[in-house]
Write a protein that holds these residues in place. Sequence first.
Motif, short mmCIF file in Angstrom:
data_model
loop_
_atom_site.label_atom_id
_atom_site.label_comp_id
_atom_site.label_asym_id
_atom_site.label_seq_id
_atom_site.Cartn_x
_atom_site.Cartn_y
_atom_site.Cartn_z
N GLU A 25 0.83 -1.21 0.00
CA GLU A 25 0.00 0.00 0.00
C GLU A 25 0.86 1.25 0.00
OE1 GLU A 25 -2.97 0.15 3.01
OE2 GLU A 25 -3.86 -1.75 2.41
N LYS A 26 1.92 1.23 0.81
CA LYS A 26 2.82 2.39 0.87
C LYS A 26 3.46 2.64 -0.50
CE LYS A 26 4.12 2.06 5.73
NZ LYS A 26 5.24 1.80 6.65
N LEU A 27 3.94 1.57 -1.13
CA LEU A 27 4.54 1.72 -2.46
C LEU A 27 3.52 2.21 -3.47
CD1 LEU A 27 6.88 -1.40 -2.74
CD2 LEU A 27 7.54 1.01 -2.55
N GLY A 28 2.29 1.74 -3.37
CA GLY A 28 1.24 2.20 -4.27
C GLY A 28 0.96 3.68 -4.12
N VAL A 29 0.91 4.14 -2.86
CA VAL A 29 0.65 5.57 -2.62
C VAL A 29 1.81 6.42 -3.13
CG1 VAL A 29 0.43 7.30 -0.80
CG2 VAL A 29 -0.92 5.22 -0.70
N MET A 30 3.04 5.99 -2.83
CA MET A 30 4.19 6.77 -3.29
C MET A 30 4.29 6.78 -4.81
SD MET A 30 7.18 6.00 -0.48
CE MET A 30 6.97 4.23 -0.39
N GLY A 31 4.08 5.64 -5.43
CA GLY A 31 4.12 5.57 -6.89
C GLY A 31 3.01 6.39 -7.52
N GLY A 32 1.82 6.30 -6.93
CA GLY A 32 0.70 7.08 -7.45
C GLY A 32 0.93 8.56 -7.33
N PHE A 33 1.51 8.98 -6.20
CA PHE A 33 1.78 10.40 -6.01
C PHE A 33 2.79 10.92 -7.03
CE2 PHE A 33 4.24 13.87 -4.13
CZ PHE A 33 3.23 14.78 -3.92
N VAL A 34 3.86 10.18 -7.21
CA VAL A 34 4.89 10.62 -8.17
C VAL A 34 4.33 10.63 -9.59
CG1 VAL A 34 7.12 10.00 -9.19
CG2 VAL A 34 6.82 9.93 -6.71
N ALA A 35 3.60 9.57 -9.95
CA ALA A 35 3.01 9.53 -11.29
C ALA A 35 1.99 10.66 -11.47
CB ALA A 35 2.35 8.17 -11.53
N GLY A 36 1.19 10.91 -10.45
CA GLY A 36 0.21 11.99 -10.53
C GLY A 36 0.86 13.35 -10.65
#
Length: 87
Positions: A25-36
């Motif tokens: 979940e943490k990796l998903g949030v970080m990846g989503g934030f950077v991609a966003g």
Amino acid sequence: MSHSAMRFHRTSAGVGRSSPALGAEKLGVMGGFVAGLVLAVGTVHDAVLAQGLPDLAADGAAVVTVALVTWVGLRVGAAVGRLTQRG
């Protein structure tokens, strides 16, 4: 004046440890934030400005884009975390 006595019990169970699902979940949030952030600054902001809308509208669209892509990252990370717990 009356004071109530409260007792706090200290426990170290689970402190500093995280499950693989939480890590996903943490990796998903970080990846989503950077991609966003990349999508919002590079594409959405410029596209809104190209339409002749004010800077405030472009900034708002960028913030909404980052929030949505971060949310999608959280959902993907949670799904991956559930899959890793089953297997």
